[in-house]
Scaffold this active site. Sequence first.
Site, PDB file in Angstrom:
ATOM      1  N   SER A 113       0.809  -1.223   0.000  1.00 46.69           N
ATOM      2  CA  SER A 113       0.000   0.000   0.000  1.00 46.69           C
ATOM      3  C   SER A 113       0.839   1.268   0.000  1.00 46.69           C
ATOM      4  CB  SER A 113      -0.958   0.021   1.200  1.00 46.69           C
ATOM      5  OG  SER A 113      -0.259   0.252   2.399  1.00 46.69           O
ATOM      6  N   LYS A 146       1.203   4.179   7.355  1.00 44.74           N
ATOM      7  CA  LYS A 146       0.449   5.009   6.419  1.00 44.74           C
ATOM      8  C   LYS A 146       0.897   6.464   6.541  1.00 44.74           C
ATOM      9  CE  LYS A 146      -2.463   1.986   4.612  1.00 44.74           C
ATOM     10  NZ  LYS A 146      -1.706   0.817   5.076  1.00 44.74           N
TER      11      LYS A 146
END
Length: 231
Positions: free
Chosen positions: A152, A190
Amino acid sequence: MLTRKQLELLSFINKRMQRDGVPPSFDEMKEALDLRSKSGIHRLITALEERGFIRRLAHRARAIEIVKLPESLDPRGGGFSPRVIEGDRPDAPPPPNAMRVEVDAVELPVMGRIAAGVPIEAISEVSHNVAVPSQMLSGKGEHYALEVRGDSMIDAGINDGDVVVIRETTTAETGDIVVAVVEGYEATLKRFRRQGSSIALEAANPAYETRVFRDDQVKVQGKLVGLLRTY
């Protein structure tokens, strides 16, 4: 173009290796350049690497390669061809035309795996240690490492299987890449974005959606400061 201090450091390293066949220590570099701390040497080495004069040897503690000298330091006027200098950790044959220079390194605990994808269980225990160049560490606080699982964050240059170096902190600015624990049990890597009273955890891969949580659902446990990769 090199600054005076950068040129002085490169010249000192070159002369010492030509004279003694071994690289100077960081303390010797600091003394030779009349600097107050070794952090100044770390910055100069980083600058020399960015300008293409040296290159760090990946996953080799305390070693870098000198790839070229400016004409002012090369008596032949160019065509730098360094000789091999054996370091103190010869775990593999040195590359041809390489010089070794000591670079400080520290061992950090690898605290398991971190998800760059679907969150996994929160970090809990040390799996092993990894050697990290000390100049990679930044700011105050403890540091640790994590193995990345998932893709990701691939557009931020973070691939599945990479080891990320994290500085412990409970605060983050918008745009920082952080280790975030969601609702006390999910841990994920993230990009952090604050949106009013909410926190957005943003992937660096269009295949993944940005997840938005209440402020009290997300706890920052660290900020990305470095990355190690094995090919």
